[in-house]
Design an enzyme around this catalytic site. Structure first.
Site, PDB file in Angstrom:
ATOM      1  NE  ARG A 258      -3.647  -2.545   2.108  1.00 34.38           N
ATOM      2  CZ  ARG A 258      -4.712  -2.752   2.928  1.00 34.38           C
ATOM      3  NH1 ARG A 258      -5.074  -2.081   4.135  1.00 34.38           N
ATOM      4  NH2 ARG A 258      -5.245  -3.877   3.005  1.00 34.38           N
ATOM      5  NE  ARG A 273      -1.921   5.155   8.834  1.00 33.86           N
ATOM      6  CZ  ARG A 273      -3.408   4.723   8.450  1.00 33.86           C
ATOM      7  NH1 ARG A 273      -3.720   4.316   7.129  1.00 33.86           N
ATOM      8  NH2 ARG A 273      -4.212   4.773   9.394  1.00 33.86           N
ATOM      9  CD  GLU A 345      -9.245  -1.272  10.147  1.00 34.82           C
ATOM     10  OE1 GLU A 345      -9.540  -0.134   9.914  1.00 34.82           O
ATOM     11  OE2 GLU A 345      -9.042  -2.093   8.767  1.00 34.82           O
ATOM     12  CB  SER A 348     -11.425  -4.546   8.016  1.00 34.91           C
ATOM     13  OG  SER A 348     -12.505  -3.884   7.152  1.00 34.91           O
ATOM     14  NE  ARG A 385      -2.528  -1.466  11.645  1.00 39.47           N
ATOM     15  CZ  ARG A 385      -3.453  -0.575  11.083  1.00 39.47           C
ATOM     16  NH1 ARG A 385      -4.667  -0.962  11.462  1.00 39.47           N
ATOM     17  NH2 ARG A 385      -3.371   0.533  10.323  1.00 39.47           N
TER      18      ARG A 385
END
Length: 420
Positions: A258, A273, A345, A348, A385
């Site tokens: 990403r 991140r 988070e 998801s 993460r």
RNA sequence: GGAGAAUUCGCCUAGUGGCCUAUGGCGCCAGCUUGGAAAGUUGGUUGGGUGCAAGCCCUCGGGGGUUCGAAUCCCCCAUUCUCCGCCA
């Protein structure tokens, strides 16, 4: 892609959904008009074509004398057929362009509003009560020599890192724990390609508003995927999937890439991140009528993983304005991160209903033998993460980290990650 | 990177400009037959679009082109296989 029948029968429902998302309702009116224009042009073309086909057929059986006249007639017709065909395909392209921009219709009950308007469904587990000043995952990473951010930046730039020693092993243990859980639940394991063609990336709905978050290789016209969802959704594209024995479920492992283009200055510390991480993703193809129940099942499997990792968490129902374009509903699970005093988070799960499958042309066979668009759902089962939450929640005063019991079999039975 | 071959309805396969509304087999579904099955036999079996409907249109890897008419001829692309070269 939204259902054309819904567009014709109940455009107001789509408009309401677009408004709930903060997206354009006007697009719906444009789509309705474009749809009418296309069907009109199509009917004209098909009528002309039918006449042409009939005449051509006559040529074959005509006598020598009749032939030249018939051919001359057909020749004249050929030009207008071509013209009508071109017009019809132009109108179709116009319709497609508009309809592809309309986002999935939000499910009733999804909270209204934007990023901050989520609803907390439940909170589980007990937050750790430290009798000392807890270290954040970056400090722990250095102390235990399990995360090397400095060298990651040296060779690849910011938001890159090395997982080292127990850190590397911990990630593989986590992935294996998740994969075993999924396999036991009947998922088929898949290690997926991470470079995909433009049509697959577009089909999964990632080339819309989030296009600048995706790495692109112009020399090869390929995209690096930010999740194995892309490959998993494309896996059955243009196929009729057999779901007579229940949903078809895959557990896809891949590295994810990403660009994080829009997040400069956000979560710059540590590995919360990053540009590259690993993820085990659940993906399900199921009967549209069963999709909401399947969504709950995916969520339950995610909670099971959080519990195995002994992490305190909460489950949130994401508001309409914060949904991806393909999702009709999305639940996030956020784990407690002690040094941030916040839930972050970790997973998801999205119910994409038939939206994604319609773009990718994935169908199933109904009981009456007819085909219909299938529903797709996805959900995270483990990512890099998670290490942040595991390290921080299970740290001891001396800096060692207690390994959750469920992970120990994957780490040679070790109970603690020792200080380096 | 170079040369060649291939891609047809789930699978295999026939098909070199109009009779292809695509052949045959396997598989699958239904009927007949049987106490029940197997075998045999008869029929069915790619999908999509549009239309109230009858119907019509599209679909032989994808996209263009030639032609009154293309599975068939031409061009481009994708994928697979074989050989050569290079490389981990």
């Amino acid at each position: 892609m939204i259902d054309a029948n819904l567009l014709r029968e109940n455009p107001e429902a789509i408009k309401a959904s677009q408004k709930a998302r903060g997206a354009s309702a006007e697009l719906v009116d444009q789509a309705v008009a474009a749809d009418l224009a296309w069907r009109k042009a199509l009917a004209e073309f098909e009528n002309l074509r039918a006449t042409q086909n009939a005449k051509s057929k006559l040529v074959a059986s005509a006598s020598k004398e009749e032939r030249p006249a018939l051919i001359a007639e057909s020749q004249e017709l050929a030009a207008s057929v071509k013209q009508a065909e071109t017009l019809a395909s132009e109108k179709e392209a116009e319709l497609q362009k508009i309809i592809w921009q309309i986002e999935n219709v939000v499910i009733d009950g999804v909270p209204v509003g934007g990023e901050d308007d989520f609803v907390v469904l439940r909170e589980e587990g007990t937050k750790p009560n430290f009798s000392f000043e807890p270290r954040d995952h970056v400090s722990l990473g250095e102390l235990l020599d399990v995360i090397d951010i400095e060298r990651g930046a040296k060779i690849s730039g910011s938001r890159f890192y090395f997982l080292k020693g127990w850190g590397a092993r911990l990630e593989l243990a986590l992935m294996n724990l998740a994969l075993d859980q999924a396999a036991n639940a009947g998922f088929t394991a898949l290690i997926t390609p991470t470079l995909v063609k433009p049509e697959v990336m577009a089909g999964t709905g990632f080339l819309g508003s989030h296009a600048d978050e995706i790495y692109y290789l112009p020399a090869d016209d390929l995209y690096l995927t930010g999740t194995s969802e892309v490959a998993l959704a494309g896996y059955h594209s243009d196929e009729i999937v057999d779901i007579t024995n229940g949903p078809k479920r895959y557990a896809g492992w891949s590295t994810c890439y990403r660009r994080e283009a829009g997040s400069h200055g956000k979560d710059t510390r540590g590995i919360l991140r990053v540009h590259q991480f690993n993820k085990l993703e659940m993906f399900s193809y199921c009967n549209p009528e069963d999709a909401e129940a399947e969504h709950q099942r995916l969520l339950a499997w995610q909670e099971e993983m959080l519990k195995k990792c002994e992490l305190p968490y909460r489950v949130i129902d994401t508001a309409a304005g914060d949904l991806g374009s393909s999702a009709a509903r999305k639940y996030d699970i956020e784990a407690w991160v002690p040094t941030q005093g916040a839930f972050r988070e970790l997973t998801s799960t999205s119910n994409c209903t038939t939206y994604q499958a319609r773009r990718l042309n994935v169908r199933y066979r109904k009981e009456d033998g007819k085909t219909a668009t299938i529903a797709t759902l996805n959900g995270t089962l483990a990512t890099t993460r998670w290490l942040v939450a595991i390290l921080e929640n299970h740290q001891q005063e001396d800096g060692t980290v207690r390994i959750p019991a469920a992970l120990r079999p994957y780490l040679g039975g070790a109970e603690f990650i020792p200080v380096a």
